[in-house]
Design an enzyme around this catalytic site. Sequence first.
Site, PDB file in Angstrom:
ATOM      1  N   THR A   1      39.533  28.995  32.899  1.00 25.06           N
ATOM      2  CA  THR A   1      38.847  30.213  33.328  1.00 25.06           C
ATOM      3  C   THR A   1      37.389  29.911  33.666  1.00 25.06           C
ATOM      4  OG1 THR A   1      38.518  32.566  32.851  1.00 25.06           O
ATOM      5  CG2 THR A   1      38.311  31.054  30.974  1.00 25.06           C
ATOM      6  N   LYS A  51      37.628  27.292  37.693  1.00 27.65           N
ATOM      7  CA  LYS A  51      38.889  27.426  38.447  1.00 27.65           C
ATOM      8  C   LYS A  51      38.922  26.623  39.736  1.00 27.65           C
ATOM      9  CE  LYS A  51      40.255  31.781  36.464  1.00 27.65           C
ATOM     10  NZ  LYS A  51      40.243  33.239  36.573  1.00 27.65           N
ATOM     11  N   GLY A  66      35.418  35.099  43.957  1.00 28.43           N
ATOM     12  CA  GLY A  66      35.506  33.909  43.109  1.00 28.43           C
ATOM     13  C   GLY A  66      36.969  33.594  42.809  1.00 28.43           C
TER      14      GLY A  66
HETATM   15  N1  LIG Z   1      41.883  40.106  32.888  1.00 31.81           N
HETATM   16  C1  LIG Z   1      42.308  38.894  33.140  1.00 31.81           C
HETATM   17  O1  LIG Z   1      43.475  38.530  32.933  1.00 31.81           O
HETATM   18  C2  LIG Z   1      41.357  37.917  33.764  1.00 31.81           C
HETATM   19  C3  LIG Z   1      41.838  36.720  34.288  1.00 31.81           C
HETATM   20  C4  LIG Z   1      40.927  35.856  34.899  1.00 31.81           C
HETATM   21  C5  LIG Z   1      39.586  36.168  34.957  1.00 31.81           C
HETATM   22  N2  LIG Z   1      39.146  37.327  34.408  1.00 31.81           N
HETATM   23  C6  LIG Z   1      37.728  37.683  34.479  1.00 31.81           C
HETATM   24  O2  LIG Z   1      37.355  37.715  35.849  1.00 31.81           O
HETATM   25  C7  LIG Z   1      35.936  37.513  35.938  1.00 31.81           C
HETATM   26  C8  LIG Z   1      35.628  36.549  37.083  1.00 31.81           C
HETATM   27  O3  LIG Z   1      36.142  35.265  36.758  1.00 31.81           O
HETATM   28  P1  LIG Z   1      36.245  34.135  37.881  1.00 31.81           P
HETATM   29  O4  LIG Z   1      36.997  33.012  37.270  1.00 31.81           O
HETATM   30  O5  LIG Z   1      36.667  34.710  39.174  1.00 31.81           O
HETATM   31  O6  LIG Z   1      34.698  33.694  38.036  1.00 31.81           O
HETATM   32  P2  LIG Z   1      33.985  32.986  39.284  1.00 31.81           P
HETATM   33  O7  LIG Z   1      34.961  32.165  40.054  1.00 31.81           O
HETATM   34  O8  LIG Z   1      32.762  32.355  38.743  1.00 31.81           O
HETATM   35  O9  LIG Z   1      33.566  34.209  40.251  1.00 31.81           O
HETATM   36  C9  LIG Z   1      32.579  35.132  39.840  1.00 31.81           C
HETATM   37  C10 LIG Z   1      32.491  36.268  40.853  1.00 31.81           C
HETATM   38  O10 LIG Z   1      31.530  37.222  40.370  1.00 31.81           O
HETATM   39  C11 LIG Z   1      30.462  37.336  41.331  1.00 31.81           C
HETATM   40  N3  LIG Z   1      29.189  37.509  40.628  1.00 31.81           N
HETATM   41  C12 LIG Z   1      28.770  36.830  39.520  1.00 31.81           C
HETATM   42  N4  LIG Z   1      27.543  37.249  39.168  1.00 31.81           N
HETATM   43  C13 LIG Z   1      27.174  38.184  40.064  1.00 31.81           C
HETATM   44  C14 LIG Z   1      26.018  39.000  40.243  1.00 31.81           C
HETATM   45  N5  LIG Z   1      24.959  38.912  39.401  1.00 31.81           N
HETATM   46  N6  LIG Z   1      25.989  39.880  41.264  1.00 31.81           N
HETATM   47  C15 LIG Z   1      27.030  39.977  42.106  1.00 31.81           C
HETATM   48  N7  LIG Z   1      28.169  39.250  42.012  1.00 31.81           N
HETATM   49  C16 LIG Z   1      28.234  38.366  40.993  1.00 31.81           C
HETATM   50  C17 LIG Z   1      30.495  36.042  42.115  1.00 31.81           C
HETATM   51  O11 LIG Z   1      29.840  36.220  43.350  1.00 31.81           O
HETATM   52  P3  LIG Z   1      29.320  34.920  44.196  1.00 31.81           P
HETATM   53  O12 LIG Z   1      30.538  34.395  44.923  1.00 31.81           O
HETATM   54  O13 LIG Z   1      28.283  35.472  45.074  1.00 31.81           O
HETATM   55  O14 LIG Z   1      28.793  33.930  43.180  1.00 31.81           O
HETATM   56  C18 LIG Z   1      32.015  35.838  42.235  1.00 31.81           C
HETATM   57  O15 LIG Z   1      32.561  36.686  43.214  1.00 31.81           O
HETATM   58  C19 LIG Z   1      35.496  37.028  34.558  1.00 31.81           C
HETATM   59  O16 LIG Z   1      34.921  38.117  33.885  1.00 31.81           O
HETATM   60  C20 LIG Z   1      36.794  36.656  33.878  1.00 31.81           C
HETATM   61  O17 LIG Z   1      36.735  36.784  32.486  1.00 31.81           O
HETATM   62  C21 LIG Z   1      40.011  38.207  33.827  1.00 31.81           C
END
Ligand SMILES: NC(=O)c1ccc[n+]([C@@H]2O[C@H](COP(=O)([O-])OP(=O)(O)OC[C@H]3O[C@@H](n4cnc5c(N)ncnc54)[C@H](OP(=O)(O)O)[C@@H]3O)[C@@H](O)[C@H]2O)c1
Length: 260
Positions: free
Chosen positions: A67, A71, A134
């Site tokens: 996670t 990823k 992301g």
């Molecule tokens: N419920 C579930 O089963 C499950 C499963 C997987 C993940 N999740 C959750 O999903 C979330 C994202 O995880 P991920 O693996 O996709 O992370 P990631 O690949 O790091 O992507 C993060 C995303 O959030 C955006 N972001 C981060 N900070 C920001 C800010 N200050 N302002 C605007 N946009 C912002 C990023 O935009 P940029 O592209 O501009 O950086 C990107 O689109 C996490 O909270 C994780 O715990 C939940």
Amino acid sequence: MITGTTRFTPILAHPCRHVRTPGVFNAECAARGIDMAMVPMDVAPERLEATVAALRGVENLAGMVVTIPHKAAVAALCDRLTGAAEMLGVCNIIRREADGSLTGAMFDGEGFVAGLRGQGYEPGGKSVLLAGAGGAAAGLAHALAGAGVARLTLANRSAAKAEALATALSAAFSGVTVDVGPMDPAGYDMAVNGTSLGMHAGDPLPFDPARLSPGTLVAEVVMQPDVTPLLAAAAARGCPTHKGLHMITAQVRLLVDFLL
Ligand SMILES: NC(=O)c1ccc[n+]([C@@H]2O[C@H](COP(=O)([O-])OP(=O)(O)OC[C@H]3O[C@@H](n4cnc5c(N)ncnc54)[C@H](OP(=O)(O)O)[C@@H]3O)[C@@H](O)[C@H]2O)c1
């Protein structure tokens, strides 16, 4: 009960305090009588490659769940990618094969769609605003397109990532209108937070709840806190809401099955 025959599956995260997957994963294994267990591992990005290389040699490793923020980086460390992971270049689970090779897959999107359906919401034919591009959001976008949404609008802070994802999805799903737009939920059937915003106190909201239309379903990927500020604001406006916990609860069965 962990014994000498237990196969183990770490979840690689950085930091790892927020992860809720070990609880639901271990409960799923216990309920199904599967001798497998998950532990959290806090791995800094600069140690990811060395950690994966070391884990590859562990004979009783079933695989790894992956996670934030690993990823995309971990996909490049796999020997092969399957399904959505192959198209998106991101994965959230790796299976260690008998020969020690690593197969990466992506179930975030399937878990999200299964979670919606489990709560009685069918995304097929709906218009969806998805905030984020992301790892998790890419998986959601792929699965929502596969589920036959009518229109999918991607909105992300880094617009180029949303553009690239929209281009790839448009090519793969010709029956779905995929576009890039502003973080404005007005007029959509469903508005989804696929970003990490909401995990930390003081985070800004991904979009303005005042712009929500009555009846728009507001869904989350963030699962800690259970009710994010976005969900609370949407509920206060009378909109139906859908927690991030539903996604992991639905997804964990797929993750366990992939490792068997
Ligand atoms: N419920 C579930 O089963 C499950 C499963 C997987 C993940 N999740 C959750 O999903 C979330 C994202 O995880 P991920 O693996 O996709 O992370 P990631 O690949 O790091 O992507 C993060 C995303 O959030 C955006 N972001 C981060 N900070 C920001 C800010 N200050 N302002 C605007 N946009 C912002 C990023 O935009 P940029 O592209 O501009 O950086 C990107 O689109 C996490 O909270 C994780 O715990 C939940």
